[in-house]
Design a protein around this motif. Structure first.
Motif, mmCIF file in Angstrom:
data_model
loop_
_atom_site.group_PDB
_atom_site.id
_atom_site.type_symbol
_atom_site.label_atom_id
_atom_site.label_comp_id
_atom_site.label_asym_id
_atom_site.label_seq_id
_atom_site.Cartn_x
_atom_site.Cartn_y
_atom_site.Cartn_z
ATOM 1 N N LEU A 176 0.811 -1.227 0.000
ATOM 2 C CA LEU A 176 0.000 0.000 0.000
ATOM 3 C C LEU A 176 0.836 1.267 0.000
ATOM 4 C CD1 LEU A 176 -2.752 -1.072 2.560
ATOM 5 C CD2 LEU A 176 -2.719 -1.345 0.069
ATOM 6 N N GLY A 177 2.154 1.113 -0.064
ATOM 7 C CA GLY A 177 3.010 2.291 -0.163
ATOM 8 C C GLY A 177 3.740 2.596 1.130
ATOM 9 N N PRO A 178 4.540 3.661 1.104
ATOM 10 C CA PRO A 178 5.320 4.028 2.294
ATOM 11 C C PRO A 178 4.408 4.296 3.486
ATOM 12 C CG PRO A 178 6.064 5.257 0.376
ATOM 13 C CD PRO A 178 4.790 4.580 -0.007
ATOM 14 N N GLU A 179 4.849 3.836 4.627
ATOM 15 C CA GLU A 179 4.095 4.031 5.859
ATOM 16 C C GLU A 179 4.554 5.315 6.548
ATOM 17 O OE1 GLU A 179 1.581 4.080 7.598
ATOM 18 O OE2 GLU A 179 1.383 1.949 8.023
ATOM 19 N N LEU A 180 3.639 5.920 7.269
ATOM 20 C CA LEU A 180 3.964 7.121 8.018
ATOM 21 C C LEU A 180 4.797 6.739 9.233
ATOM 22 C CD1 LEU A 180 3.517 10.173 8.493
ATOM 23 C CD2 LEU A 180 1.490 9.548 9.806
ATOM 24 N N SER A 181 5.991 7.317 9.338
ATOM 25 C CA SER A 181 6.875 7.073 10.483
ATOM 26 C C SER A 181 6.938 8.340 11.325
ATOM 27 C CB SER A 181 8.278 6.695 10.008
ATOM 28 O OG SER A 181 8.228 5.547 9.191
ATOM 29 N N ARG A 182 6.688 8.192 12.616
ATOM 30 C CA ARG A 182 6.689 9.398 13.439
ATOM 31 C C ARG A 182 6.955 9.012 14.893
ATOM 32 N NH1 ARG A 182 1.837 12.568 11.991
ATOM 33 N NH2 ARG A 182 0.688 11.047 13.242
ATOM 34 N N LEU A 183 7.780 9.798 15.541
ATOM 35 C CA LEU A 183 8.043 9.671 16.968
ATOM 36 C C LEU A 183 7.578 10.928 17.674
ATOM 37 C CD1 LEU A 183 11.614 8.100 17.245
ATOM 38 C CD2 LEU A 183 9.485 7.093 18.072
ATOM 39 N N GLU A 184 7.084 10.757 18.863
ATOM 40 C CA GLU A 184 6.689 11.897 19.696
ATOM 41 C C GLU A 184 7.466 11.813 21.009
ATOM 42 O OE1 GLU A 184 2.440 13.576 20.678
ATOM 43 O OE2 GLU A 184 2.917 11.928 22.039
ATOM 44 N N LEU A 185 8.036 12.936 21.421
ATOM 45 C CA LEU A 185 8.786 13.000 22.671
ATOM 46 C C LEU A 185 8.170 14.079 23.552
ATOM 47 C CD1 LEU A 185 11.256 11.983 24.286
ATOM 48 C CD2 LEU A 185 12.564 13.839 23.241
ATOM 49 N N VAL A 186 7.886 13.725 24.778
ATOM 50 C CA VAL A 186 7.327 14.666 25.752
ATOM 51 C C VAL A 186 8.275 14.739 26.941
ATOM 52 C CG1 VAL A 186 5.387 15.188 27.275
ATOM 53 C CG2 VAL A 186 4.971 14.138 25.037
ATOM 54 N N LYS A 187 8.627 15.957 27.326
ATOM 55 C CA LYS A 187 9.515 16.161 28.484
ATOM 56 C C LYS A 187 8.798 17.053 29.490
ATOM 57 C CE LYS A 187 14.041 17.737 29.979
ATOM 58 N NZ LYS A 187 14.392 16.496 30.659
ATOM 59 N N THR A 188 8.843 16.672 30.754
ATOM 60 C CA THR A 188 8.219 17.469 31.807
ATOM 61 C C THR A 188 9.189 17.619 32.978
ATOM 62 O OG1 THR A 188 7.200 15.508 32.796
ATOM 63 C CG2 THR A 188 5.883 16.745 31.201
ATOM 64 N N MET A 189 9.043 18.733 33.681
ATOM 65 C CA MET A 189 9.766 19.012 34.919
ATOM 66 C C MET A 189 8.939 20.027 35.695
ATOM 67 S SD MET A 189 12.911 21.558 33.780
ATOM 68 C CE MET A 189 13.505 20.573 32.419
ATOM 69 N N PRO A 190 9.195 20.218 36.982
ATOM 70 C CA PRO A 190 8.400 21.189 37.743
ATOM 71 C C PRO A 190 8.530 22.586 37.148
ATOM 72 C CG PRO A 190 9.701 19.806 39.214
ATOM 73 C CD PRO A 190 10.181 19.524 37.827
ATOM 74 N N ALA A 191 7.434 23.305 37.121
ATOM 75 C CA ALA A 191 7.477 24.678 36.621
ATOM 76 C C ALA A 191 8.310 25.575 37.520
ATOM 77 C CB ALA A 191 6.057 25.236 36.491
ATOM 78 N N GLU A 192 8.397 25.207 38.790
ATOM 79 C CA GLU A 192 9.148 26.019 39.760
ATOM 80 C C GLU A 192 9.730 25.106 40.818
ATOM 81 O OE1 GLU A 192 7.628 29.070 43.056
ATOM 82 O OE2 GLU A 192 7.426 29.869 41.015
ATOM 83 N N THR A 193 10.958 25.374 41.220
ATOM 84 C CA THR A 193 11.600 24.575 42.259
ATOM 85 C C THR A 193 12.633 25.428 42.975
ATOM 86 O OG1 THR A 193 12.740 22.497 42.716
ATOM 87 C CG2 THR A 193 13.382 23.677 40.716
#
Length: 466
Positions: A176-193
Motif C-alpha cells: 500500500l506504499g510508504p508508511e507514516l513514520s513518526r516519533l513523539e517526545l514529551v519532556k516534563t519538569m516542575p514549573a518552579e523549584t
C-alpha cells in the motif's frame, strides 16, 4: 493436442486458470533468440496473467478453508505453515519482515471483504505436488465475488494488506506504499523549584506512526547550571524498539547549582532516521542570606558592650534552617544572650527555622573585656541551602585614668619657726595612664615655701608651688 494452444490448468490456487503452457512443459530458456518460433510464443505467453475462475481445489489450495477469523489466525500461528509462508514470500521477493506479518495476523483487526470479478492480485500462494509455490499476477474471473479475510500491517517502513480467500487460504499481500513514520517526545519538569531541592524530570517517547521503529535513543543534554544526581551534564536512554502506538517512560533526578530560569531540550532518534525534540523549562528559586553586625564604637573598661546581628533573607525562596555563629574574641566574657542563643567557650550560636523571603531576625549578645583594646566581632551565617556569608563589627574598649592624691604632714603640731614636711603622693588607680599631669600646691598665708623634692623639680610662684 497442440502444445501451444491455451488450456485450462488446475494449479496450486485450487483454481481453474487459463494457462501459458502445458502442465508437463518446462519453463522456457532465458535466451529467447536461440529457441524455435514455437518456443518464443510460449515465452510471450509467460508475461500474461493467470486467470483464476475457481477456488478451493484440495490438491492445490495452500491450507484448509477458513470459516471464521480465528481460523486465519490459526493458519499464521501454525508452526508447520510458517516455513511455507516464508518460501512463498521469498519467491515473490517481499522486502518486509516475517515477524511483522505473523504478529499482525495474531493481533490486527480482521475484516471480511468480497473480491469482485476482475480483481488483480500481485501474487497468490498455492501448492503444486504439495509444495508451496508463488503464482504471480493473478486475476479473479470467477462467476461470483470471492469472500476473503483481510488485515493490514506495517513492516520496514511500508504498509501492507494481507488478503486470504476463505475457500483456499491462498493468501497474497498488497503493497500500500510508504508508511507514516513518526516519533513523539514529551519532556516534563516542575514549573518552579528551589536550588536547595533535587527535582524529577520525565521523558516519554511514543511511536505515533504506523511503522515499527528500531534502536531508538534519547539524548538529554542539560543546560549549564543543571546536573543529574550523579553530577553529569547529560543523560542518555536506550529505548530499543517501539511498535506503532507503543511508548516508554524514563525518569531521572536533577538539581540546580544556582537560581535562574532553565530551558532543557531533549532529542530522540531511531535507526530509520525518524526523530523528534521536546523542551521543558523551570524557574529555580534560592534563599540568599545577608548578615549585618552592629556594636558601639567605644565603651569604657568595666562597662559591657552590646552587639546585635541581623539576618535577612534577600532571596526568593525560604531557607529551612539558618545557623548564625558569633565567635568570641579571646578574653571576652558573655554577660547576656538574646533568646535562642547557645553559648560555648568559643562562640554563641543561634538557629533559625524557615526564614521566609524578605524576613529578618535580630540576635544580640552583651560582652565585656577585662583589658582595654579592640573587641573585633566576625559573625557568620549559613543555611542548609543558602551559602555562607560573613559580617564584621567591633568596639574599642577604652581605659580611664583614676588619679588619687594623698597629703600627709610628717609632724603635727608644729612650733612657730620650725619647718614641717608634707608628703604628697599621686596614684593612678584607673586603667589608662594619665598624661600631662600637673601638681599644684597652694601654701597657706601662715607658711612659706622652703624646698621640694620628688620625681620632678618644683618651682614656687608666690603661694602656689608647681
Amino acid at each position: 493436442m497442440n502444445s501451444n494452444a491455451p488450456i485450462l490448468l488446475m494449479l496450486a490456487l485450487g483454481v481453474a486458470i487459463v494457462g501459458r503452457f502445458p502442465a508437463d512443459a518446462e519453463p522456457p530458456s532465458p535466451t529467447r533468440d536461440s529457441l524455435p518460433s514455437s518456443s518464443r510464443a510460449i515465452l510471450l505467453a509467460e508475461a500474461q496473467p493467470h486467470r483464476a475462475t475457481f477456488l478451493g481445489n484440495p490438491q492445490t489450495r495452500f491450507a484448509p478453508p477458513l470459516e471464521r477469523p480465528s481460523d486465519l489466525r490459526a493458519r499464521f500461528r501454525d508452526e508447520k505453515l510458517k516455513p511455507d509462508i516464508a518460501v512463498i514470500l521469498a519467491e515473490w521477493g517481499w522486502k518486509g519482515n516475517l515477524e511483522d506479518l505473523h504478529y499482525a495476523a495474531l493481533t490486527a483487526e480482521i475484516t471480511e471483504v468480497q473480491l469482485p470479478y476482475g480483481t488483480r492480485m500481485p501474487f497468490m500462494s498455492s501448492r503444486k505436488d504439495g509444495k508451496p509455490i508463488c503464482l504471480r499476477d493473478v486475476i479473479w474471473e470467477g462467476k461470483h465475488p470471492a469472500p476473503a479475510y483481510v488485515f493490514t500491517f506495517s513492516s520496514n517502513g511500508r504498509k501492507y494488506r494481507c488478503v486470504t480467500p476463505k475457500a483456499c487460504s491462498n493468501f497474497f499481500i498488497e503493497d500500500l506504499g510508504p508508511e507514516l513514520s513518526r516519533l513523539e517526545l514529551v519532556k516534563t519538569m516542575p514549573a518552579e523549584t528551589s536550588v536547595c531541592d533535587p527535582f524529577e524530570m520525565q521523558l516519554i517517547v511514543r511511536n505515533t506512526g504506523r511503522v515499527i521503529l528500531n534502536r531508538i535513543q534519547i539524548t538529554d543534554a542539560l543546560p549549564a547550571g543543571l546536573l543529574t544526581a550523579d553530577q553529569r551534564s547529560a543523560t542518555n536512554f536506550d529505548v530499543g524498539t517501539l511498535r506503532p502506538g507503543a511508548s516508554r517512560e524514563f525518569r531521572f533526578h536533577a538539581h540546580a547549582t544556582a537560581a535562574g530560569r532553565y530551558e532543557n531540550r531533549a532529542q530522540v532518534t531511531s535507526a530509520e532516521g525518524v526523530g523528534a525534540e521536546a523542551t521543558a523549562s523551570t524557574s529555580v528559586r534560592a534563599p540568599i542570606l545577608a548578615l549585618e553586625c552592629e556594636a558601639p564604637g567605644q565603651v569604657y573598661l568595666g562597662r559591657p558592650a552590646r552587639a546585635c546581628l541581623t539576618l535577612r533573607n534577600t532571596g526568593d525562596a525560604a531557607e529551612s534552617k539558618a545557623t548564625v555563629t558569633l565567635p568570641l574574641p579571646a578574653g571576652a566574657v558573655v554577660v547576656d544572650v538574646s533568646e535562642g542563643g547557645v553559648t560555648s567557650p568559643t562562640a554563641i550560636t543561634w538557629e533559625l527555622a524557615n526564614l521566609a523571603p524578605g524576613a529578618n531576625h535580630q540576635m544580640c549578645a552583651t560582652l565585656s573585656l577585662p583589658q582595654p583594646g579592640a573587641l573585633s566581632l566576625v559573625p557568620e551565617a549559613k543555611g542548609l541551602c543558602a551559602p555562607r556569608v560573613q559580617s564584621a563589627c567591633g568596639t574599642r574598649v577604652a581605659g580611664v585614668p583614676g588619679i588619687l592624691i594623698e597629703v600627709v604632714d610628717l609632724e603635727d603640731p608644729v612650733e612657730v619657726g620650725n619647718n614641717v614636711v608634707y608628703d604628697i603622693r599621686v596614684l593612678n588607680q584607673g586603667s589608662l595612664p594619665g598624661t600631662n599631669l600637673r601638681l599644684v600646691c597652694t601654701i597657706p598665708a601662715s607658711q612659706e615655701f622652703v624646698s621640694a623634692t620628688g620625681a620632678t623639680s618644683a618651682r614656687a610662684d608666690g603661694r602656689p608651688v608647681n
